[in-house]
Design an enzyme around this catalytic site. Structure first.
Site, PDB file in Angstrom:
ATOM      1  N   ASP A   7      -2.406   1.100   3.451  1.00 32.20           N
ATOM      2  CA  ASP A   7      -2.562  -0.105   4.279  1.00 32.20           C
ATOM      3  C   ASP A   7      -2.547   0.324   5.737  1.00 32.20           C
ATOM      4  O   ASP A   7      -2.091   1.427   6.072  1.00 32.20           O
ATOM      5  CB  ASP A   7      -1.436  -1.118   4.005  1.00 32.20           C
ATOM      6  CG  ASP A   7      -1.623  -2.411   4.807  1.00 32.20           C
ATOM      7  OD1 ASP A   7      -2.771  -2.891   4.890  1.00 32.20           O
ATOM      8  OD2 ASP A   7      -0.649  -2.919   5.359  1.00 32.20           O
ATOM      9  N   SER A   8      -3.028  -0.577   6.588  1.00 29.44           N
ATOM     10  CA  SER A   8      -2.950  -0.317   8.027  1.00 29.44           C
ATOM     11  C   SER A   8      -1.491  -0.193   8.466  1.00 29.44           C
ATOM     12  O   SER A   8      -1.215   0.416   9.501  1.00 29.44           O
ATOM     13  CB  SER A   8      -3.607  -1.468   8.788  1.00 29.44           C
ATOM     14  OG  SER A   8      -2.919  -2.668   8.495  1.00 29.44           O
ATOM     15  N   CYS A  70      -5.262  -3.265   1.460  1.00 30.25           N
ATOM     16  CA  CYS A  70      -5.530  -3.877   2.760  1.00 30.25           C
ATOM     17  C   CYS A  70      -6.879  -4.565   2.641  1.00 30.25           C
ATOM     18  O   CYS A  70      -7.896  -3.915   2.358  1.00 30.25           O
ATOM     19  CB  CYS A  70      -5.587  -2.772   3.823  1.00 30.25           C
ATOM     20  SG  CYS A  70      -6.073  -3.355   5.453  1.00 30.25           S
ATOM     21  N   ASN A  71      -6.890  -5.881   2.820  1.00 30.23           N
ATOM     22  CA  ASN A  71      -8.144  -6.633   2.689  1.00 30.23           C
ATOM     23  C   ASN A  71      -9.127  -6.269   3.785  1.00 30.23           C
ATOM     24  O   ASN A  71     -10.338  -6.229   3.557  1.00 30.23           O
ATOM     25  CB  ASN A  71      -7.843  -8.131   2.742  1.00 30.23           C
ATOM     26  CG  ASN A  71      -7.067  -8.574   1.531  1.00 30.23           C
ATOM     27  OD1 ASN A  71      -7.642  -8.926   0.524  1.00 30.23           O
ATOM     28  ND2 ASN A  71      -5.735  -8.522   1.607  1.00 30.23           N
ATOM     29  N   GLU A 162       4.527  -6.590  11.909  1.00 23.36           N
ATOM     30  CA  GLU A 162       4.737  -5.151  12.187  1.00 23.36           C
ATOM     31  C   GLU A 162       5.895  -4.949  13.162  1.00 23.36           C
ATOM     32  O   GLU A 162       6.632  -3.972  13.073  1.00 23.36           O
ATOM     33  CB  GLU A 162       3.462  -4.522  12.773  1.00 23.36           C
ATOM     34  CG  GLU A 162       2.346  -4.303  11.765  1.00 23.36           C
ATOM     35  CD  GLU A 162       2.612  -3.142  10.797  1.00 23.36           C
ATOM     36  OE1 GLU A 162       3.055  -2.076  11.251  1.00 23.36           O
ATOM     37  OE2 GLU A 162       2.387  -3.324   9.583  1.00 23.36           O
TER      38      GLU A 162
HETATM   39  N1  DGL Z   1      -2.630  -5.797   5.399  1.00 22.23           N
HETATM   40  C1  DGL Z   1      -3.915  -5.789   6.039  1.00 22.23           C
HETATM   41  C2  DGL Z   1      -4.869  -6.690   5.267  1.00 22.23           C
HETATM   42  O1  DGL Z   1      -4.633  -6.913   4.080  1.00 22.23           O
HETATM   43  C3  DGL Z   1      -3.676  -6.115   7.478  1.00 22.23           C
HETATM   44  C4  DGL Z   1      -4.750  -5.771   8.364  1.00 22.23           C
HETATM   45  C5  DGL Z   1      -4.413  -5.538   9.796  1.00 22.23           C
HETATM   46  O2  DGL Z   1      -3.903  -4.443  10.090  1.00 22.23           O
HETATM   47  O3  DGL Z   1      -4.736  -6.405  10.606  1.00 22.23           O
HETATM   48  O4  DGL Z   1      -5.859  -7.165   5.774  1.00 22.23           O
END
Ligand code: DGL
Length: 269
Positions: A7-8, A70-71, A162
């Site tokens: 994930d980010s 992460c979407n 975050e």
């Molecule tokens: N958890 C990421 C998602 O599912 C977050 C993306 C982000 O860093 O903005 O989109």
């Protein structure tokens, strides 16, 4: 090799947590690109490059299978990574498929014409990049007819989570839900289309009211991963897992421990 969860930042922990609970014999390697989060305000090319770099780092750490939990990365990078060709024995999967399968009551590979499904009015909460990609709407439209999707880009929410600023995060959830309900007063279902958002699921549910069914991806992705590993036993994780971050390991560990309510210790990626 451990199964990689990417994930980010911290959001993929909601997927990891569900996957660890349902697949206790699998080793997982979690990788958060916290130094560069949020991805959701970046353009598609940027998200693609960052995702590619992280996935390659995860391969070099021994993962054969990486889940983009992460979407935003799934929308901007998954198809391109797969089309450009993966190294032999490596696989990358995203988080859209299990959710779309659930909402459309059919398997991903079912290529029959789109048909009516139970839910007609769906609220989608996601990052600005995911909303702009229209990936959810596109995949739904291939499979289901008569589903009205109203999307709300939840600016600022990933940053607040975050930063561990849960007061700001709650205020943002409530204001984004209000904005959505002004556009679609009575959704039947709400999709939390960002893996950070399940950390605020109780607030989403409270703001939406008891008549809205809230879908989040943790358990859906965990079940789908279990099926996948049954069919591809060579991808079954074994070996060294752990928690890696491009950010400050001490700071990320504190927030992760707070979110999952168990000791999580990150190391530098
Ligand atoms: N958890 C990421 C998602 O599912 C977050 C993306 C982000 O860093 O903005 O989109």
């Amino acid at each position: 090799m451990a199964v990689g969860i990417f994930d980010s930042g911290l959001g993929g922990l909601t997927v990891l947590d569900a996957a660890q609970k349902s697949l206790p014999d699998v080793d997982f390697l979690y990788y958060g690109d916290n130094a560069r989060a949020p991805y959701g305000v970046r353009d598609a090319e940027d998200v693609y490059q960052l995702t590619k770099n992280a996935v390659e780092d995860m391969w070099s750490k021994g993962c054969d299978l990486v889940i983009l939990a992460c979407n935003t990365a799934s929308a901007a990078a998954l198809r391109r990574l797969q089309e450009e060709g993966l190294p032999p024995g490596k696989r990358v999967l995203g988080v859209f498929v299990p959710l779309i399968e659930t909402l459309t009551e059919r398997q991903w590979g079912d290529n029959s014409p789109p048909r009516e499904v139970t839910v007609k009015h769906v609220a989608l909460f996601a990052t600005p990049a995911t909303v702009a990609s229209r990936a959810f709407q596109r995949e739904l439209a291939f499979r289901a007819i008569g589903v009205d999707v109203e999307a709300q880009a939840c600016g600022g929410l990933v940053d607040a989570i975050e930063d561990g600023d849960m007061i700001l995060a709650e205020a943002l959830v409530r204001s984004h839900v209000d904005a959505l309900l002004r556009k679609m007063p009575t959704p039947e279902a709400a999709i939390l289309g960002c893996t950070h958002y399940p950390l605020m699921e109780a607030i989403f549910q409270d703001a939406l009211g008891p008549n809205v069914k809230v879908y989040s991806q943790g358990n859906l992705v965990a079940d789908s991963l279990g099926d996948y590993l049954t069919r591809h036993s060579d991808m079954f994780g074994a070996g060294t897992g752990g928690f890696y971050t491009t950010g400050d390991p001490a700071r990320v560990s504190v927030h992760a421990t707070q979110f999952l309510r168990r000791e999580i210790s990150f190391q530098a990626a």
